[in-house]
Design an enzyme around this catalytic site. Structure first.
Site, PDB file in Angstrom:
ATOM      1  N   ASP A 269      -9.336  28.966   0.501  1.00  0.00           N
ATOM      2  CA  ASP A 269      -9.221  29.801  -0.689  1.00  0.00           C
ATOM      3  C   ASP A 269      -7.770  29.878  -1.137  1.00  0.00           C
ATOM      4  O   ASP A 269      -6.836  29.689  -0.342  1.00  0.00           O
ATOM      5  CB  ASP A 269      -9.741  31.214  -0.405  1.00  0.00           C
ATOM      6  CG  ASP A 269     -11.254  31.264  -0.240  1.00  0.00           C
ATOM      7  OD1 ASP A 269     -11.929  30.341  -0.743  1.00  0.00           O
ATOM      8  OD2 ASP A 269     -11.747  32.220   0.387  1.00  0.00           O
ATOM      9  N   TYR A 335     -11.332  30.570  11.712  1.00  0.00           N
ATOM     10  CA  TYR A 335     -10.626  31.452  10.784  1.00  0.00           C
ATOM     11  C   TYR A 335     -10.117  32.681  11.528  1.00  0.00           C
ATOM     12  O   TYR A 335     -10.741  33.152  12.484  1.00  0.00           O
ATOM     13  CB  TYR A 335     -11.560  31.930   9.674  1.00  0.00           C
ATOM     14  CG  TYR A 335     -12.082  30.846   8.766  1.00  0.00           C
ATOM     15  CD1 TYR A 335     -11.477  30.599   7.535  1.00  0.00           C
ATOM     16  CD2 TYR A 335     -13.190  30.085   9.126  1.00  0.00           C
ATOM     17  CE1 TYR A 335     -11.963  29.614   6.690  1.00  0.00           C
ATOM     18  CE2 TYR A 335     -13.682  29.096   8.294  1.00  0.00           C
ATOM     19  CZ  TYR A 335     -13.067  28.864   7.083  1.00  0.00           C
ATOM     20  OH  TYR A 335     -13.556  27.893   6.249  1.00  0.00           O
ATOM     21  N   TYR A 406     -19.004  30.496   4.007  1.00  0.00           N
ATOM     22  CA  TYR A 406     -18.075  31.373   3.286  1.00  0.00           C
ATOM     23  C   TYR A 406     -17.798  32.595   4.154  1.00  0.00           C
ATOM     24  O   TYR A 406     -18.650  33.467   4.322  1.00  0.00           O
ATOM     25  CB  TYR A 406     -18.674  31.790   1.948  1.00  0.00           C
ATOM     26  CG  TYR A 406     -18.854  30.651   0.971  1.00  0.00           C
ATOM     27  CD1 TYR A 406     -17.808  30.250   0.146  1.00  0.00           C
ATOM     28  CD2 TYR A 406     -20.070  29.980   0.870  1.00  0.00           C
ATOM     29  CE1 TYR A 406     -17.967  29.208  -0.755  1.00  0.00           C
ATOM     30  CE2 TYR A 406     -20.243  28.937  -0.026  1.00  0.00           C
ATOM     31  CZ  TYR A 406     -19.186  28.554  -0.835  1.00  0.00           C
ATOM     32  OH  TYR A 406     -19.347  27.526  -1.730  1.00  0.00           O
TER      33      TYR A 406
END
Length: 452
Positions: A269, A335, A406
């Site tokens: 992102d 992440y 996501y």
């Protein structure tokens, strides 16, 4: 002594019969004539082949000494000096009706010289020749193939490619390469101009994005589509820089190239950083006039100019197949997310919710990307979810999951479009405040096709 084998006599007769049929169509040069028999015999050019067949026909006519043989000499005469001598006719060879002079040695030399001139200043060692025929030449060749009825011909452009290629190699020291040329020499026979198509360079590596707030690739303004407007300050871009553009400058300068095209293994992102060992990418260098690049020096220059924003590593030359591999390879990604809760949560309850996230997640296309992504439900796996830091209203977690999941919506739930989500399991609103990609995996070394 005549051959006693009737098969040999039949083959020779068939060859001469085809040759006479071709000659009756009009004056034809040695190359165009020999090209109709290109699949017969080896170790000679079409010009040598054509001249040999014409000589054989003259000798055959001498042996026969008949009206038929004299007719054959008349068909040969416009394009064969020996036939004219036998007939006692003066004059020179008439212009070839097939190639209109394009196959003449001096014309091939001229095309090769132009190509060598165009190649000056372009760093390359391997080339390929491609020919664009004029409409008239293509029509002439079609007529010849239809009426000449030779089963052993090759296309005119194949001969031009080969013969001009030999001359370019001789004059420049560069080598023809059918499979992996660094440049393609285009010969335009309609007007004689030569165009050089420089093949791209492909450089594989990894990048780390050290700051938030800019995308991976150039992003045209949504309002004007890149034309320039008030919203984008007439720049035509949504963001003034990108990973792509930051590393582009040093590469274009080093390779004396026109541009670059960036191919990433997915993308983070805009507000996320890419840390760890970095994300795999391939840069396609468009029309590089220099190819022998010092990739270590290039890496250092990119990192110097992009200091604090982007860092690249592990640069190597690869072939085009790596673009598809990087874009299509499915990597597990890890992440690190800083999460904020609407109300304080208990640490044990949070740990329990994180453990229950592990498994498959059903994600409908997130609201934030629905304008540019197909509206469908995707099934992705969460492989691990661990708590790193905790302070009641905030927490820092690491999540390892399938490519394409996501993570922001895994936390927030996106109004029920992602299930399960951390917010759903906690029965409390949760959102990602900061997101970093800390591992993307990579293309296995065994799959990387290095170009030395």
């Amino acid at each position: 002594m005549p051959s006693e084998n009737p098969t040999d006599n039949c083959i020779a007769s068939d060859l001469i019969s085809t040759a006479v049929r071709i000659l009756r169509l009009g004056p034809i040069c040695d190359s165009c004539f020999g090209r109709q028999f290109a699949m017969l015999g080896t170790g000679m050019t079409n010009s040598e082949r054509g001249r040999s067949i014409k000589t054989l026909m003259v000798m055959s006519a001498d042996l026969q000494a008949s009206d038929e043989s004299r007719e054959m000499l008349r068909a040969l005469a416009p394009s064969c000096r020996q036939a004219r001598l036998r007939l006692g006719v003066e004059g020179d060879d008439e212009n070839c009706w097939v190639c209109l002079g394009q196959m003449y040695p001096e014309r091939l030399e001229e095309l090769a010289d132009r190509a060598v001139d165009e190649l000056k200043g372009i760093e390359c060692s391997r080339f390929l020749v491609g020919t664009f025929m004029s409409g008239l030449l293509a029509e002439n060749e079609e007529l010849l193939l239809a009426d000449g009825c030779s089963r052993h011909a090759e296309p005119m452009k194949s001969e031009i490619n080969r013969e001009v290629g030999k001359l370019i190699a001789l004059k420049s020291g560069k080598q023809p390469d059918l499979n992996n040329p660094e440049v393609v020499v285009h010969l335009h026979l309609s007007d004689g101009h030569v165009e050089i198509q420089i093949q791209p360079l492909y450089i594989y590596g990894r990048y780390r994005k050290l700051q938030r707030g800019f995308p991976q690739t150039r992003w045209p303004c949504r309002v004007c589509g890149g034309r320039g407007c008030e919203r984008c300050g007439n720049t035509g871009r949504m963001y003034q820089e990108s990973v792509d553009e930051l590393i582009r400058g040093p590469i274009v300068e080093a390779a004396d190239a026109e541009d670059t095209v960036f191919h990433g293994a997915g993308r983070e992102d805009i507000d996320a950083r890419m840390l760890g060992s970095g994300r795999p990418f391939v840069v396609e260098v468009v029309r590089p006039r220099r190819r022998d690049l010092d990739l270590n020096a290039l890496r250092d220059e990119i990192n110097r100019r992009c200091s604090g924003k982007v860092e690249v590593s592990d640069l190597i030359f690869v072939d085009k197949s790596m673009v598809e591999m990087v874009k299509n390879e499915r990597f597990e990604k890890t992440y690190e997310a800083l999460i904020e809760f609407s109300v304080p949560v208990e640490e044990e309850k949070l740990k329990s919710a994180l453990s229950r996230l592990i498994g498959f997640v059903e994600q409908r296309t997130p609201t934030r990307v629905s304008h540019r992504r197909a509206d469908k439900v995707r099934r992705r796996a969460v492989h691990s979810a661990e708590l790193e830091e905790f302070s009641g209203r905030t927490a820092r977690i690491t999540v390892r999951c399938d490519s394409g999941l996501y993570v922001k919506e895994l936390i927030s739930g996106d109004a029920g479009r992602t299930r399960p989500s951390l917010a759903e399991l906690l029965e409390s609103d949760a959102r990602v405040v900061e997101l970093d990609v800390i591992d993307v995996g990579g293309v296995p070394n065994a799959k990387i096709t290095r170009i030395s």
